[in-house]
Design a protein around this motif. Structure first.
Motif, mmCIF file in Angstrom:
data_model
loop_
_atom_site.group_PDB
_atom_site.id
_atom_site.type_symbol
_atom_site.label_atom_id
_atom_site.label_comp_id
_atom_site.label_asym_id
_atom_site.label_seq_id
_atom_site.Cartn_x
_atom_site.Cartn_y
_atom_site.Cartn_z
ATOM 1 N N ALA A 46 12.275 3.302 -7.592
ATOM 2 C CA ALA A 46 11.523 4.367 -6.945
ATOM 3 C C ALA A 46 10.670 3.820 -5.806
ATOM 4 O O ALA A 46 10.045 2.761 -5.917
ATOM 5 N N GLY A 47 10.681 4.528 -4.689
ATOM 6 C CA GLY A 47 9.868 4.161 -3.543
ATOM 7 C C GLY A 47 10.475 3.092 -2.663
ATOM 8 O O GLY A 47 9.870 2.697 -1.668
ATOM 9 N N LEU A 48 11.680 2.622 -3.013
ATOM 10 C CA LEU A 48 12.299 1.519 -2.267
ATOM 11 C C LEU A 48 13.770 1.805 -1.948
ATOM 12 O O LEU A 48 14.601 0.913 -1.948
ATOM 13 N N GLY A 64 0.812 -1.207 0.000
ATOM 14 C CA GLY A 64 0.000 0.000 0.000
ATOM 15 C C GLY A 64 0.847 1.258 0.000
ATOM 16 O O GLY A 64 0.604 2.187 -0.785
ATOM 17 N N THR A 65 1.851 1.295 0.869
ATOM 18 C CA THR A 65 2.726 2.469 0.931
ATOM 19 C C THR A 65 3.450 2.673 -0.388
ATOM 20 O O THR A 65 3.563 3.806 -0.879
ATOM 21 N N TRP A 66 3.943 1.594 -0.972
ATOM 22 C CA TRP A 66 4.691 1.707 -2.228
ATOM 23 C C TRP A 66 3.804 2.222 -3.350
ATOM 24 O O TRP A 66 4.193 3.135 -4.086
ATOM 25 N N LEU A 67 2.618 1.660 -3.500
ATOM 26 C CA LEU A 67 1.726 2.103 -4.571
ATOM 27 C C LEU A 67 1.302 3.558 -4.389
ATOM 28 O O LEU A 67 1.215 4.317 -5.358
ATOM 29 N N GLU A 68 1.049 3.946 -3.150
ATOM 30 C CA GLU A 68 0.689 5.350 -2.911
ATOM 31 C C GLU A 68 1.867 6.268 -3.218
ATOM 32 O O GLU A 68 1.694 7.353 -3.784
ATOM 33 N N THR A 69 3.076 5.840 -2.864
ATOM 34 C CA THR A 69 4.265 6.637 -3.163
ATOM 35 C C THR A 69 4.454 6.807 -4.670
ATOM 36 O O THR A 69 4.852 7.880 -5.149
ATOM 37 N N LEU A 70 4.156 5.755 -5.422
ATOM 38 C CA LEU A 70 4.314 5.823 -6.874
ATOM 39 C C LEU A 70 3.217 6.636 -7.555
ATOM 40 O O LEU A 70 3.339 6.963 -8.737
ATOM 41 N N GLY A 71 2.135 6.926 -6.837
ATOM 42 C CA GLY A 71 1.110 7.778 -7.424
ATOM 43 C C GLY A 71 -0.163 7.094 -7.844
ATOM 44 O O GLY A 71 -0.814 7.537 -8.801
#
Length: 303
Positions: free
Chosen positions: A299-301, A242-249
Motif C-alpha cells: 500500500a502506498g507504493l 512523509g508522503t508514505w506515512l501520510e498515505t497510510l493514515g
C-alpha cells in the motif's frame, strides 16, 4: 567502513539519548504500527499464507519489530519472527522486546518461506566505495593520522548493498513475500560525497574515532531497485517517508492516540512532524517495496 561499523555495533547500543543517534521507531510507536499495518495488508491480500514469517534486517532495539508484530498479530498473522543481527548488545535488547524471535547472522539463514521483511536504516551502514576521476579513493596514514589519498568530485557506489538487495530479491521471488526498505538517500542519479560520521547526536569527521562512531552514506534506491530486478522480484515506486506515512493514515492514527491519551497530544503531534515534515525526516528518508511477482503491491507504493 565495514571494519569500523562491525566493531562499533558489536560493542554498544548506539540508540537513544545516551547513544549517538535516534531512529524512526524510537521516535513514536506510530511508525512501527504503520509498517506493521502495511505488511498485514499485503499478507491478507496475498491470501494469508500460513507459512509466512516476519523478518527484519538490523532491528535496532527491537522496537519496530514489537510495534509491527503487535499489528500483524491483530490481523491473524501467527508466523515466527526472525531478526538478522550480529551485535550481542543489540540482540540482548531485541530479545527483551521480541522474546520469541530467532536470531540470524545473515539473510542467508532465514527460513525458505514467504517473508514479511523490513529493513529500516540498514542499507545506509553497509560499506561504500568512492571514486575521484574514475580512480577509487583509499584511506591512508599520513602524519600519524588517517587521511584520504585523493580529493575532488566524488562518485559513490556500494557493491555490498546491491549484492544483498539481489539476494533478498531472489529469496522473495523464490519463496514469496514482500519487503519494505526505509532509509535516507536518493532516487538515483545523484553524485557526491555522502559519507558521514555521527557521534553523540552530532556530525563527526568520518576518519576520526574509528570504530567509535556510526558511519553511514546515502542509499541509492535506484541501484537497489535495479538489483531487485536482477534477482527476479518486482520493485515499487520510491516514495518519501512523509508522503508514505501520510498515505497510510498517520494523521488518523495520531488523532486516535491523542483522543485516548489527551495528556500526550502535543508529544504525538511533535512525533508526527518529526517523522513526516519535509524539513525533518519526511523528505530525506525514502521508502521502497520489493515483492514476489505473485504477491500484491504494498500500500502506498504502487509501481
Amino acid at each position: 567502513m565495514e571494519a569500523c561499523n562491525a566493531y562499533y555495533y558489536a560493542t554498544r547500543d548506539p540508540l537513544g539519548e545516551g547513544g549517538d543517534f535516534t531512529t524512526a521507531p524510537e521516535i513514536h510507536q506510530m511508525f512501527g504500527e504503520l509498517v506493521g499495518a502495511a505488511l498485514a495488508d499485503v499478507w491478507l491480500r496475498a491470501g494469508k499464507p500460513g507459512d509466512a514469517v516476519y523478518a527484519e534486517l538490523g532491528p535496532g532495539r527491537g522496537t519496530l519489530a514489537a510495534d509491527a508484530l503487535r499489528v500483524l498479530r491483530r490481523s491473524g498473522f501467527a508466523g515466527q519472527a526472525h531478526l538478522v543481527e550480529t551485535s550481542p548488545a543489540l540482540r540482548e535488547a531485541q530479545s527483551k522486546r521480541v522474546p520469541e524471535a530467532a536470531f540470524h547472522d545473515s539473510i542467508d539463514s532465514l527460513p525458505a518461506m514467504p517473508l514479511l521483511l523490513v529493513a529500516n536504516e540498514f542499507f545506509d551502514a553497509l560499506p561504500i566505495r568512492q571514486f575521484v576521476d574514475g580512480r577509487e579513493r583509499h584511506v591512508i596514514v599520513a602524519g600519524g593520522h588517517f587521511a584520504f589519498d585523493r580529493d575532488g568530485p566524488i562518485f559513490e557506489d556500494s557493491p555490498m548493498r546491491q549484492s544483498l538487495a539481489e539476494t533478498l530479491s531472489w529469496r522473495l521471488a523464490t519463496h514469496g513475500g514482500a519487503a519494505i526498505i526505509i532509509d535516507y538517500g536518493y532516487a538515483g542519479g545523484e553524485q557526491g560525497d555522502t559519507l558521514q560520521g555521527v557521534r553523540c547526536h552530532q556530525y563527526s569527521y568520518v576518519l576520526d574515532h574509528p570504530g567509535e562512531q556510526d558511519l553511514t552514506a546515502h542509499v541509492d534506491f535506484k541501484a537497489l531497485a535495479d538489483a531487485a530486478g536482477r534477482g527476479g522480484a518486482a520493485a515499487s515506486n520510491i516514495a518519501s517517508q512523509g508522503t508514505w506515512l501520510e498515505t497510510l493514515g498517520i494523521g488518523a492514527r495520531a488523532m486516535t492516540l491523542a483522543a485516548k491519551n489527551p495528556q500526550d497530544t502535543e508529544a504525538i503531534a511533535a512525533a508526527r512532524r518529526r517523522l513526516c515534515d519535509e524539513e525533518e525526516m519526511g523528505r530525506l528518508f525514502k521508502v521502497m517495496a520489493v515483492r514476489s511477482k505473485g504477491w500484491p503491491e504494498v500500500a502506498g507504493l504502487s509501481a
